[in-house]
Design a protein around this motif. Structure first.
Motif, short mmCIF file in Angstrom:
data_model
loop_
_atom_site.label_atom_id
_atom_site.label_comp_id
_atom_site.label_asym_id
_atom_site.label_seq_id
_atom_site.Cartn_x
_atom_site.Cartn_y
_atom_site.Cartn_z
N HIS A 3 0.84 -1.19 0.00
CA HIS A 3 0.00 0.00 0.00
C HIS A 3 0.88 1.24 0.00
O HIS A 3 1.69 1.46 0.90
N VAL A 5 0.77 5.29 0.16
CA VAL A 5 -0.06 6.44 0.52
C VAL A 5 0.69 7.70 0.13
O VAL A 5 1.90 7.84 0.39
N ILE A 7 0.47 11.87 0.48
CA ILE A 7 -0.16 12.99 1.16
C ILE A 7 0.15 14.26 0.38
O ILE A 7 1.30 14.66 0.26
N GLU A 28 -2.13 -1.24 -3.61
CA GLU A 28 -3.10 -0.19 -3.26
C GLU A 28 -2.43 1.19 -3.35
O GLU A 28 -1.25 1.35 -3.01
N THR A 30 -3.43 5.26 -2.24
CA THR A 30 -4.34 6.23 -1.65
C THR A 30 -3.72 7.62 -1.77
O THR A 30 -2.58 7.82 -1.35
N ILE A 32 -4.24 11.50 -0.68
CA ILE A 32 -4.95 12.29 0.32
C ILE A 32 -4.72 13.78 0.06
O ILE A 32 -3.58 14.23 -0.08
N THR A 73 -7.51 5.38 -4.75
CA THR A 73 -8.45 5.87 -3.77
C THR A 73 -8.16 7.34 -3.47
O THR A 73 -7.05 7.68 -3.04
N ARG A 75 -8.87 10.55 -1.20
CA ARG A 75 -9.41 11.03 0.07
C ARG A 75 -9.28 12.55 0.07
O ARG A 75 -8.26 13.10 0.49
N THR A 89 1.72 4.41 9.93
CA THR A 89 0.33 4.81 9.76
C THR A 89 0.25 6.33 9.64
O THR A 89 1.13 7.05 10.13
N ILE A 97 -4.78 5.13 8.69
CA ILE A 97 -4.50 4.37 7.47
C ILE A 97 -3.06 3.87 7.53
O ILE A 97 -2.13 4.64 7.77
N TYR A 99 0.43 2.20 5.88
CA TYR A 99 1.15 2.28 4.61
C TYR A 99 2.38 1.39 4.64
O TYR A 99 2.94 1.09 5.71
N LEU A 102 5.30 5.72 1.95
CA LEU A 102 4.58 6.98 2.05
C LEU A 102 5.32 8.05 1.25
O LEU A 102 6.56 8.11 1.28
#
Length: 403
Positions: A3, A5, A7, A28, A30, A32, A73, A75, A89, A97, A99, A102
């Motif tokens: 995953h 993520v 930001i 995955e 994500t 944000i 995804t 957010r 996280t 969430i 990760y 990141l």
């Protein structure tokens, strides 16, 4: 399943996640973002969008369907409040969430005027996000009076748009000249003349003492020379600061931004950074570049490295600015220049070539895409340019590429 993520849903964040999928990452993802809008381009905000020449949908970097089709995804409207590097996280307002890797593409924040001098009055704006420009737009109308604080490119672009909309514009720059920190005297002179021809009053060596207001609304400004200017609104363009708050809370190393190695990795091996917020090695030193091209290129290299490419990011700096009917294109960085060669053209067409001794380090080209193209290629290739050829407007520049 791994995953990733990210930001920060701006130019860098959007470019990073798109590159991950393009290059085959099947885990995955994500993305944000603190704003409620899809990732959008910022440069047109203070120009075409503010002028009403570009609709909101055209600002979006990619349609919402892109993220759906690529299983990314989104957010949006979500503020990250903490990063736990040990647990790997990130904490949002309503959930945590996890990760595996990141990326921080948290961009930058505009410097604002302190409340002590009236920065909290209504009618005082910065130019950074969609909300800023939407709030300012109703004021940018014929007959209004604006004070622009700051004579850098942001301030000058804001002045140009306001003047085109019939606003009476006064711009104050506390330095000796506009563009003092980013350009040679020749470029400053060019744009001072340009703005003067469009009715903008530029006051150099003049700072803002305080703003005055009535019922919470700005009505005037007292300047450092004691004079007073009546204003209906104020635009503040005094620079930006890198978005390092989350990185600092997470204990990452900072150095004029989030400190990364040449591949974009921070002091935590699971966390990466790209865009305005990231500082990285460059020619024996360390720089942070505030530009769309850097945000895209650096983010794409970071995406590759998150997948194991082990590729160093080699920046080729370039920038642009649109003011009235003039397109300024900048190649390279003029840091350390000691002489400038002017290549004159017809009308508004001209270019200024920056040298450190005999080494070409940067070019400012106004309405001269050929000079910009040749200059950029020379700089990217590590070549210089014969000054006598550059100075001769009748000389063909292309042979310089083969010299």
């Amino acid at each position: 399943m791994s995953h990733i993520v990210v930001i920060g849903a701006g130019q860098a964040g959007s470019s990073l996640v798109a590159k991950l999928r393009k290059d085959g990452f099947d885990g995955e993802i994500t993305l944000i973002g603190a704003e409620n809008h899809l990732p959008y381009q910022r440069p047109p905000l203070s120009k075409a969008y503010l002028l009403g020449e570009m609709e909101l949908e055209r600002l979006f970097l990619r349609p919402e369907s892109f993220y759906v089709e690529n299983n990314i995804t989104l957010r949006l409207g979500s503020a990250v409040t903490a990063i736990d590097t040990e647990a790997q996280t990130v904490t949002l307002e309503d959930e945590v969430i996890g990760y595996d890797q990141l990326a921080l593409t948290t961009g930058s924040d505009p410097r604002r005027l302190p409340g002590a001098i009236g920065g909290d009055l209504a009618g005082v704006f910065v130019v950074r996000g969609l909300g800023d420009v939407d709030a300012m737009a109703p004021h940018v109308t014929t007959g209004k009076r604006a004070l622009i604080v700051g004579g850098g490119y942001i301030g000058l672009e804001a002045a140009a748009v306001c003047a085109k909309r019939g606003v009476d514009v006064t711009l104050v720059e506390m330095g000796d000249r506009i563009l003092q920190r980013v350009a040679a005297t020749e470029t400053s002179d060019y744009f001072r003349t340009l703005h003067g021809e469009h009715g903008v009053t530029i006051l150099e060596g003049t700072g803002l003492e305080r703003l005055e207001g009535d019922a919470g609304q700005v009505t005037g400004a007292v300047l450092s020379d004691g004079s007073r200017v009546d204003v209906d609104f104020v635009v503040v363009g005094v620079g930006i600061t890198p978005g390092t708050q989350l990185a600092e809370l997470a204990g990452l190393e900072l150095d004029n931004g989030i400190k990364t190695d040449a591949q974009g990795r921070t002091s935590d091996p699971s966390i990466w950074s790209a865009g305005d917020c990231a500082s990285f090695p460059y020619k024996g030193g360390r720089i942070r570049l505030e530009s769309v091209p850097n945000a895209i290129d650096q983010a794409e290299v970071v995406a590759q490295n998150m997948m194991g490419a082990g590729k160093d990011y080699v920046a080729t700096p370039w920038f642009w600015s649109d003011q009235y009917d003039v397109k300024l294109q900048i190649a390279g960085l003029n840091t350390g220049f000691d002489n400038v060669v002017t290549r004159a053209g017809e009308g508004r067409t001209t270019s200024f070539w920056y040298y450190k001794g005999d080494e070409l380090v940067a070019v400012d080209a106004m309405n001269d895409p050929r000079a910009y193209m040749v200059g950029k290629r020379l700089i990217d290739m590590g070549k210089t340019a014969d000054k006598s050829v550059v100075a001769d407007p009748a000389a063909d520049l292309k042979p310089l590429l083969k010299a």
